[in-house]
Design a protein around this motif. Sequence first.
Motif, short mmCIF file in Angstrom:
data_model
loop_
_atom_site.label_atom_id
_atom_site.label_comp_id
_atom_site.label_asym_id
_atom_site.label_seq_id
_atom_site.Cartn_x
_atom_site.Cartn_y
_atom_site.Cartn_z
N LEU A 1 -50.20 3.11 -66.30
CA LEU A 1 -50.45 4.34 -66.86
C LEU A 1 -50.65 5.49 -65.67
O LEU A 1 -50.17 6.56 -65.89
N GLY A 2 -51.47 5.20 -64.53
CA GLY A 2 -51.63 6.15 -63.50
C GLY A 2 -50.26 6.47 -62.76
O GLY A 2 -49.88 7.67 -62.53
N GLY A 3 -49.25 5.59 -62.75
CA GLY A 3 -47.95 5.84 -62.26
C GLY A 3 -46.98 6.66 -63.02
O GLY A 3 -46.35 7.54 -62.87
N HIS A 4 -47.13 6.40 -64.47
CA HIS A 4 -46.57 7.21 -65.44
C HIS A 4 -47.08 8.88 -65.54
O HIS A 4 -46.36 9.82 -65.46
N LEU B 1 -45.63 3.31 -72.29
CA LEU B 1 -46.31 4.73 -71.62
C LEU B 1 -45.83 5.86 -72.26
O LEU B 1 -46.90 6.55 -72.41
N HIS B 2 -44.60 6.08 -72.69
CA HIS B 2 -44.40 7.19 -73.16
C HIS B 2 -45.11 7.43 -74.64
O HIS B 2 -45.43 8.75 -74.91
N ALA B 3 -45.31 6.60 -75.08
CA ALA B 3 -46.19 6.68 -76.40
C ALA B 3 -47.62 7.12 -76.05
O ALA B 3 -48.38 7.75 -77.04
N ALA B 4 -48.19 6.89 -75.15
CA ALA B 4 -49.54 7.11 -74.73
C ALA B 4 -49.72 8.82 -74.45
O ALA B 4 -50.57 9.20 -74.82
N GLU B 5 -48.60 9.49 -74.27
CA GLU B 5 -48.73 10.75 -74.28
C GLU B 5 -48.90 11.50 -75.81
O GLU B 5 -49.06 12.56 -75.69
N SER B 6 -48.44 10.71 -76.91
CA SER B 6 -48.67 11.23 -78.16
C SER B 6 -49.85 10.82 -78.84
O SER B 6 -50.14 11.21 -80.11
N GLN C 1 -51.17 15.03 -70.63
CA GLN C 1 -51.53 14.24 -69.37
C GLN C 1 -52.83 13.83 -69.54
O GLN C 1 -53.17 12.61 -69.08
N ARG C 2 -53.70 14.58 -70.16
CA ARG C 2 -54.91 14.00 -70.44
C ARG C 2 -55.18 12.74 -71.09
O ARG C 2 -56.22 11.96 -70.94
N ARG C 3 -54.25 12.73 -72.13
CA ARG C 3 -54.21 11.57 -73.08
C ARG C 3 -53.77 10.33 -72.22
O ARG C 3 -54.52 9.32 -72.16
N VAL C 4 -52.86 10.55 -71.32
CA VAL C 4 -52.53 9.20 -70.49
C VAL C 4 -53.52 9.02 -69.55
O VAL C 4 -54.08 7.86 -69.27
N GLY C 5 -54.11 10.20 -68.86
CA GLY C 5 -55.28 10.19 -67.70
C GLY C 5 -56.41 9.30 -68.33
O GLY C 5 -57.17 8.46 -67.45
N LEU C 6 -56.83 9.69 -69.73
CA LEU C 6 -57.91 8.87 -70.54
C LEU C 6 -57.84 7.50 -70.57
O LEU C 6 -58.68 6.65 -70.09
N LEU C 7 -56.72 7.11 -70.97
CA LEU C 7 -56.07 5.60 -70.95
C LEU C 7 -56.20 4.97 -69.72
O LEU C 7 -56.84 3.88 -69.49
N HIS C 8 -55.63 5.78 -68.53
CA HIS C 8 -55.56 5.28 -67.35
C HIS C 8 -56.96 4.83 -66.82
O HIS C 8 -57.44 3.93 -66.33
N ALA C 9 -58.12 6.04 -67.01
CA ALA C 9 -59.21 5.69 -66.31
C ALA C 9 -60.03 4.62 -67.38
O ALA C 9 -60.77 3.81 -66.64
N ALA C 10 -59.84 4.40 -68.59
CA ALA C 10 -60.55 3.32 -69.43
C ALA C 10 -60.01 2.04 -68.98
O ALA C 10 -60.87 1.29 -68.91
N GLY C 11 -58.68 1.98 -68.94
CA GLY C 11 -58.16 0.69 -68.24
C GLY C 11 -58.74 0.26 -66.81
O GLY C 11 -59.06 -0.86 -66.96
N ASN C 12 -58.74 1.03 -66.12
CA ASN C 12 -59.29 0.97 -64.78
C ASN C 12 -60.83 0.64 -64.81
O ASN C 12 -61.26 -0.26 -64.02
N THR C 13 -61.59 1.26 -65.80
CA THR C 13 -63.03 1.03 -65.79
C THR C 13 -63.19 -0.47 -66.50
O THR C 13 -64.11 -1.28 -65.86
N LEU C 14 -62.32 -0.63 -67.32
CA LEU C 14 -62.45 -2.16 -67.84
C LEU C 14 -62.17 -3.10 -67.06
O LEU C 14 -62.68 -4.02 -66.68
#
Length: 172
Positions: free
Chosen positions: A152-155, A7-12, A105-118
């Motif tokens: 990811l949303g929780g993170h 989860l922290h790696a998603a920020e980078s 935060q946008r990095r994590v947010g984009l992955l969160h949105a992509a995961g939930n869309t999938l």
Amino acid sequence: MSLRRTLHAAESLDAVDAPAGVIARAVRRVVGRGRADRLLRGAWLGHPVHPLLVTVPIGAWVCSVVLDLSGHHAAARRLVQTGLAATPPTMLVGLADYSRLDVRQRRVGLLHAAGNTLAAACFLASTRCRGRRSTRAWTLAGLVVLSAGGALGGHLSYAQAAGVHRWSADAR
């Protein structure tokens, strides 16, 4: 790698910066900073709307699995459809919040949105093949991806404090 480190790696993950920035700017252009922004971001409620709305698709989809496994297939299908119907407004208010996030935060947010869309796509596929063996596979895949998107949303909310103490002043 542990879940926490993942989860922290998603920020980078700077590879998503360009599309994440484009999406944030596009949402800001469309929504603006006026009445629509305040409505979508929950100024009228006193806190963001997105966390409230996510309970509908998540709850519907989790309960659909229980009903499906207990033989109540028609009810399960209706719950999957309820979750799918709740997805667009949930995404809309999430995008309004997303447009105000910082780069990490946008990095994590984009992955969160992509995961939930999938995840939503998996549940949609499960409705298309109801009554076949592949229904359960699509449902299981949807739950796994939904769980990752939720983590990811929780993170984003709890570890990154996305919007905490900022959104209400901005929404006025």
